[in-house]
Write an enzyme that holds these catalytic residues in place. Structure first.
Site, PDB file in Angstrom:
ATOM      1  N   LYS A  41     105.461  51.502  31.911  1.00 10.51           N
ATOM      2  CA  LYS A  41     104.389  51.680  31.123  1.00 10.51           C
ATOM      3  C   LYS A  41     104.371  50.352  30.248  1.00 10.51           C
ATOM      4  O   LYS A  41     105.375  49.922  29.931  1.00 10.51           O
ATOM      5  CB  LYS A  41     104.357  52.798  30.225  1.00 10.51           C
ATOM      6  CG  LYS A  41     104.100  54.124  30.860  1.00 10.51           C
ATOM      7  CD  LYS A  41     102.625  54.482  30.968  1.00 10.51           C
ATOM      8  CE  LYS A  41     102.406  55.431  31.612  1.00 10.51           C
ATOM      9  NZ  LYS A  41     100.963  55.681  32.123  1.00 10.51           N
ATOM     10  N   ASN A  52      90.498  61.536  28.910  1.00 12.47           N
ATOM     11  CA  ASN A  52      90.121  61.510  30.012  1.00 12.47           C
ATOM     12  C   ASN A  52      90.708  62.801  30.825  1.00 12.47           C
ATOM     13  O   ASN A  52      89.827  63.605  31.447  1.00 12.47           O
ATOM     14  CB  ASN A  52      90.171  60.183  30.905  1.00 12.47           C
ATOM     15  CG  ASN A  52      89.962  60.274  32.501  1.00 12.47           C
ATOM     16  OD1 ASN A  52      88.766  60.463  32.675  1.00 12.47           O
ATOM     17  ND2 ASN A  52      90.980  60.284  33.314  1.00 12.47           N
ATOM     18  N   THR A  61      94.473  63.155  37.584  1.00 11.58           N
ATOM     19  CA  THR A  61      95.630  63.701  36.692  1.00 11.58           C
ATOM     20  C   THR A  61      95.253  65.086  36.259  1.00 11.58           C
ATOM     21  O   THR A  61      96.043  66.126  36.225  1.00 11.58           O
ATOM     22  CB  THR A  61      95.586  62.771  35.326  1.00 11.58           C
ATOM     23  OG1 THR A  61      96.240  61.509  35.846  1.00 11.58           O
ATOM     24  CG2 THR A  61      96.889  63.620  34.486  1.00 11.58           C
ATOM     25  N   LYS A  64     108.216  59.806  37.751  1.00  4.15           N
ATOM     26  CA  LYS A  64     107.035  60.279  38.561  1.00  4.15           C
ATOM     27  C   LYS A  64     106.734  59.663  39.712  1.00  4.15           C
ATOM     28  O   LYS A  64     106.318  60.532  40.639  1.00  4.15           O
ATOM     29  CB  LYS A  64     105.727  60.459  37.611  1.00  4.15           C
ATOM     30  CG  LYS A  64     105.954  61.432  36.253  1.00  4.15           C
ATOM     31  CD  LYS A  64     105.015  61.566  35.663  1.00  4.15           C
ATOM     32  CE  LYS A  64     104.597  60.568  34.846  1.00  4.15           C
ATOM     33  NZ  LYS A  64     103.351  60.860  33.978  1.00  4.15           N
TER      34      LYS A  64
END
Length: 208
Positions: free
Chosen positions: A18, A133, A102, A6
């Site tokens: 991550k 979120n 996002t 990404k």
């Protein structure tokens, strides 16, 4: 791997990775959260840096966690390193709009898909799986665009109302009880959320 791709395809030099700690964050106090975050940062500090890898908030992490990461890493360097992490509080160099970024990207993609398919969004229906979120903000953007958000879910269950859910009431229930399933509407499971025919289904829950 996905985060690496990404970042690469849109040429954002954040490195891309991550990581996390296996723990139930809902059972941690603020002090325990801080100690865990700072210790974790110390352990991975060898791979961090504004020119190496830049962490960002994700599931169960907030701008406060990013502030702890920045502060802990800065202590290892001997000076303030604002660029080591993104998603910081605005007073510490964070970006306005970061919390909704996002979701806004997702909403823009939905708008573009609807435009290409010649399907106006206003008056259509939508369901959002995952009400963290990103999911909550996508639901808000859809609602503001005139879309009827008929289904919502989180890890503890979901709600359905063919007339459209009142997001302010859902948010109040989530704040008070910790789940959207506590709100007003027909109680459904995550699996059932995908069954009604809706114009737009937004999978905003963690993978798997």
């Amino acid at each position: 791997m996905w985060m690496t791709w990404k970042c690469a395809v849109v040429n954002i030099p954040f490195g891309g990775a991550k990581g996390g700690v296996t723990v139930n964050p809902k059972k941690l106090s603020i002090d325990e959260n801080e100690r865990l975050t700072r210790r974790y940062t110390s352990e991975i500090s060898i791979i961090l840096g504004h020119d190496r890898d830049i962490p960002a908030p994700d599931v169960y992490t907030t701008p406060q966690h990013m502030a702890w990461i920045m502060d802990t890493f800065s202590m290892t360097q001997g000076y303030s390193t604002m660029g080591v992490v993104t998603g910081k509080p605005i007073p510490l160099g964070g970006s306005a709009g970061r919390n909704d970024a996002t979701a806004e990207g997702c909403f823009v993609a939905i708008e573009e898909a609807a435009r290409r398919m010649r399907m106006p969004l206003k008056g259509r229906t939508a369901a959002v799986q995952g009400y963290g979120n990103a999911g909550a903000a996508v639901a808000r953007f859809l609602d503001e665009a005139g879309v009827r958000v008929v289904g919502l879910s989180d890890s503890q269950g979901g709600l359905y109302d063919k007339k459209g859910l009142r997001l302010d009431l859902v948010n109040a229930a989530k704040e008070k009880k910790g789940t959207v399933a506590a709100g007003a509407g027909q109680k459904i499971s995550n699996a059932e959320l995908r069954e009604p025919a809706v114009g737009t289904l937004v999978p905003a829950a963690p993978g798997g």
